[in-house]
Structures are given as structure tokens and as C-alpha cells.
Design an enzyme around this catalytic site. Structure first.
Site, PDB file in Angstrom:
ATOM      1  N   HIS A   1       0.703   6.423  -1.469  1.00 40.32           N
ATOM      2  CA  HIS A   1       0.795   5.281  -2.374  1.00 40.32           C
ATOM      3  C   HIS A   1       1.425   4.118  -1.600  1.00 40.32           C
ATOM      4  O   HIS A   1       2.645   4.032  -1.459  1.00 40.32           O
ATOM      5  CB  HIS A   1       1.655   5.679  -3.577  1.00 40.32           C
ATOM      6  CG  HIS A   1       1.502   4.771  -4.741  1.00 40.32           C
ATOM      7  ND1 HIS A   1       0.444   4.852  -5.617  1.00 40.32           N
ATOM      8  CD2 HIS A   1       2.252   3.751  -5.182  1.00 40.32           C
ATOM      9  CE1 HIS A   1       0.560   3.928  -6.547  1.00 40.32           C
ATOM     10  NE2 HIS A   1       1.655   3.242  -6.296  1.00 40.32           N
TER      11      HIS A   1
ATOM     12  N   ASN B   1       5.560   3.890  -6.754  1.00 37.48           N
ATOM     13  CA  ASN B   1       6.734   3.016  -6.796  1.00 37.48           C
ATOM     14  C   ASN B   1       7.237   2.750  -8.218  1.00 37.48           C
ATOM     15  O   ASN B   1       8.364   2.303  -8.403  1.00 37.48           O
ATOM     16  CB  ASN B   1       6.441   1.691  -6.081  1.00 37.48           C
ATOM     17  CG  ASN B   1       5.201   1.012  -6.596  1.00 37.48           C
ATOM     18  OD1 ASN B   1       4.131   1.634  -6.698  1.00 37.48           O
ATOM     19  ND2 ASN B   1       5.306  -0.255  -6.934  1.00 37.48           N
ATOM     20  N   HIS B   2       6.392   3.021  -9.227  1.00 31.79           N
ATOM     21  CA  HIS B   2       6.823   2.817 -10.620  1.00 31.79           C
ATOM     22  C   HIS B   2       7.204   4.121 -11.318  1.00 31.79           C
ATOM     23  O   HIS B   2       7.251   4.167 -12.547  1.00 31.79           O
ATOM     24  CB  HIS B   2       5.714   2.143 -11.424  1.00 31.79           C
ATOM     25  CG  HIS B   2       5.445   0.734 -11.011  1.00 31.79           C
ATOM     26  ND1 HIS B   2       6.434  -0.224 -10.961  1.00 31.79           N
ATOM     27  CD2 HIS B   2       4.304   0.111 -10.621  1.00 31.79           C
ATOM     28  CE1 HIS B   2       5.900  -1.361 -10.548  1.00 31.79           C
ATOM     29  NE2 HIS B   2       4.620  -1.188 -10.329  1.00 31.79           N
TER      30      HIS B   2
ATOM     31  N   GLU C   1       0.931   6.730 -12.036  1.00 29.58           N
ATOM     32  CA  GLU C   1       2.177   5.939 -12.061  1.00 29.58           C
ATOM     33  C   GLU C   1       2.081   4.667 -12.894  1.00 29.58           C
ATOM     34  O   GLU C   1       3.090   4.078 -13.229  1.00 29.58           O
ATOM     35  CB  GLU C   1       2.634   5.626 -10.625  1.00 29.58           C
ATOM     36  CG  GLU C   1       1.840   4.528  -9.965  1.00 29.58           C
ATOM     37  CD  GLU C   1       2.737   3.470  -9.356  1.00 29.58           C
ATOM     38  OE1 GLU C   1       3.922   3.717  -9.151  1.00 29.58           O
ATOM     39  OE2 GLU C   1       2.227   2.372  -9.106  1.00 29.58           O
TER      40      GLU C   1
ATOM     41  N   HIS D   1      -2.475   2.718  -4.939  1.00 32.88           N
ATOM     42  CA  HIS D   1      -1.519   1.622  -5.145  1.00 32.88           C
ATOM     43  C   HIS D   1      -2.141   0.230  -5.174  1.00 32.88           C
ATOM     44  O   HIS D   1      -1.733  -0.588  -5.989  1.00 32.88           O
ATOM     45  CB  HIS D   1      -0.369   1.621  -4.127  1.00 32.88           C
ATOM     46  CG  HIS D   1       0.607   0.489  -4.300  1.00 32.88           C
ATOM     47  ND1 HIS D   1       1.377   0.344  -5.433  1.00 32.88           N
ATOM     48  CD2 HIS D   1       0.922  -0.571  -3.503  1.00 32.88           C
ATOM     49  CE1 HIS D   1       2.134  -0.749  -5.320  1.00 32.88           C
ATOM     50  NE2 HIS D   1       1.878  -1.319  -4.163  1.00 32.88           N
TER      51      HIS D   1
ATOM     52  N   ASP E   1      -5.425   5.175  -9.384  1.00 36.84           N
ATOM     53  CA  ASP E   1      -4.398   4.732 -10.341  1.00 36.84           C
ATOM     54  C   ASP E   1      -4.943   4.512 -11.756  1.00 36.84           C
ATOM     55  O   ASP E   1      -5.722   3.583 -11.985  1.00 36.84           O
ATOM     56  CB  ASP E   1      -3.746   3.428  -9.885  1.00 36.84           C
ATOM     57  CG  ASP E   1      -3.152   3.507  -8.484  1.00 36.84           C
ATOM     58  OD1 ASP E   1      -3.854   3.988  -7.558  1.00 36.84           O
ATOM     59  OD2 ASP E   1      -2.002   3.080  -8.315  1.00 36.84           O
TER      60      ASP E   1
END
Ligand SMILES: [Fe+2]
Length: 261
Positions: free
Chosen positions: A151, A68-69, A40, A176, A9
């Protein structure tokens, strides 16, 4: 031999600067053929803008996975159809745009990146990642290097997907949590696995966020404005050595560079 570098990430400006700082020397040192990464959190900690997307591509990322973002910056809706290196979660609701599994060709070899979201301790609405992978694998060919960016939050769910896909894809790489795990290995049927690659972002932070704002929230119970940390970055990734004739992974190596390195 095909050498693939997957970066964990990438968080905010600090993380993006680290690419500029570390990637050229790492590519040279390890003879990397292709660089991919999770983006992300790249645009100020959450989501993706056109400017940040262009910057990541300029700095050498051939494919960029999300999580998730994905849609935290609404601007993504404006350019997602043109972003041909962006891979969004395959199991996100079908109403959302984007491509969940993408192939590029490097040295004549097909390299596929699939992005998946976990369910355990995650609060998004997603389809079952295991079933989604079954569906995907039933409609694609085998002559490619297939990397899955899972993720997800729970270590157990990540390891479970690793074993579920063992021998069916070349790598299941977790993202994540932003905390690198030391469990990189080849699973019994040859799939490369790590529970979490870790974060490329501000070293003095709480998984990328400003320390004092997180401590304020955790000690008072009052959430303030989201604040991303600044300062020099740590750099986390894994290197996959792959025999591209037989699509067999030979090795997975973990990379964790700290600012003082
Ligand atoms: Fe995430």
C-alpha cells in the site's frame, strides 16, 4: 490450479455495493477459489467499522488488507482482536494492534496475505518495508502462496519492492493510489506484479472523493470537510492463476469494470 481474486481499494458504500453486484458473476465466470481485497477505505472512505467488516466478509472476502487509514475509525480498536480476516500493515508501529501477515487454508493450500506500507510520499511512521519483509521471510515456511499488498504511493518504490521480492513471494500487488496501472506481469523470477490494482468505488469521483469538494480545495486552497463521492462504482481487481503444487504463478490478469459495462 488455484485462482485468487484480489480486489483493489474498496471505497465506501459505492465500492461495497459493487462487490454485491459484480462478485458472484465474476467468481462464476473465472472459477475463482478465493477472494481477498483491500478494505482500508471501505467505511465511508477511511478505516473500518465492525458493520463494514462483517459486510465485506459476508460478501465473500476471505482476507482484508488495510493501509494508511487503518485506524481512522477508532471503533476498530474495539474489535480488531476478533477480526481474524483482517491484515494490517506489517511495518506499522509495534505499539498498534493487529496482525500484519495472515494465513488461511483453501482446498488444503496455505494462502498468506501480508500488508505493507510504503515510505515515499507517505506521511505515516513506519518501519522499512524491505527490511520487514526480510525478517518475515526468514521465519516462515515456503510451502504456501504468499501475496503481498504493498500500500504505497510511489510507482518506483512499488516496482523496487516487486523486484526485491521476485522469486521470494508469489505476488506483489500495489494498492493506495486508486488508479489502475497497465503493467501487470510476471517478473523474471516468477513473482506476479502490478503497480496498482486500482479502486473499487465511485466511478465519477476523484479517487473516491466528491469532485466538487476536491476542486474547491484545489482552486481555493481551503480544505472543507472530507466528502466521499456517491453513485455507481467501477470495479478493479486482478486474477492470479497459480499452480498450487509448485507454488508457481502462471498468469496475472487485470480486471477493470466500469458502470456502463
Ligand atoms: Fe491508502
Amino acid at each position: 490450479m488455484m485462482k485468487i481474486f484480489m480486489i483493489g481499494d474498496i471505497v465506501g458504500q459505492s465500492g461495497r455495493r459493487a462487490l454485491d453486484q459484480y462478485l458472484p458473476q465474476l467468481k462464476q465466470k473465472y472459477g475463482i477459489d478465493v477472494v481477498i481485497g483491500n478494505g482500508e477505505n471501505a467505511a465511508h472512505g477511511k478505516g473500518m467499522t465492525r458493520r463494514v467488516y462483517d459486510e465485506l466478509v459476508f460478501n465473500g472476502l476471505s482476507l482484508i488488507s488495510m493501509g494508511n487509514h487503518t485506524f481512522s475509525k477508532r471503533e476498530l480498536f474495539d474489535f480488531i482482536d476478533e477480526a481474524d480476516r483482517l491484515v494490517v500493515p506489517l511495518n506499522q508501529p509495534a505499539t498498534l494492534p493487529g496482525v500484519g501477515s495472515r494465513v488461511i487454508e483453501v482446498k488444503g493450500i496455505r494462502i498468506r496475505l501480508t500488508n505493507l506500507l510504503g515510505i515515499t510520499f507517505m506521511n505515516g511512521i513506519v518501519d522499512n518495508p524491505f527490511a520487514c519483509m526480510d525478517q518475515l521471510l526468514s521465519r516462515i515456511g515456503k510451502n504456501e502462496i504468499h501475496i503481498v499488498d504493498f500500500h504505497a504511493e510511489a510507482t518506483s518504490e512499488k516496482l523496487a519492492l516487486g523486484h526485491y521480492l521476485d522469486g521470494r513471494v508469489q505476488a506483489v500487488l500495489g494498492t493506495h493510489t486508486h488508479i489502475q496501472t497497465a503493467d501487470e506481469r510476471l517478473l523474471p523470477k516468477g513473482t506476479a506484479y502490478i503497480t496498482d490494482i486500482g479502486m473499487t468505488g465511485p466511478y465519477d469521483s476523484i479517487i473516491g472523493s466528491d469532485i466538487s469538494s476536491i476542486l474547491h480545495k484545489m482552486t481555493t486552497g481551503l480544505a472543507g470537510r472530507y466528502q466521499i463521492a456517491e453513485g455507481p462504482a467501477q470495479f478493479c481487481g486482478v486474477i492470479l492463476d497459480i499452480d498450487e503444487v509448485h507454488y508457481r504463478v502462471l498468469n496475472i490478469e487485470r480486471v477493470y469494470l466500469r458502470p456502463e459495462n
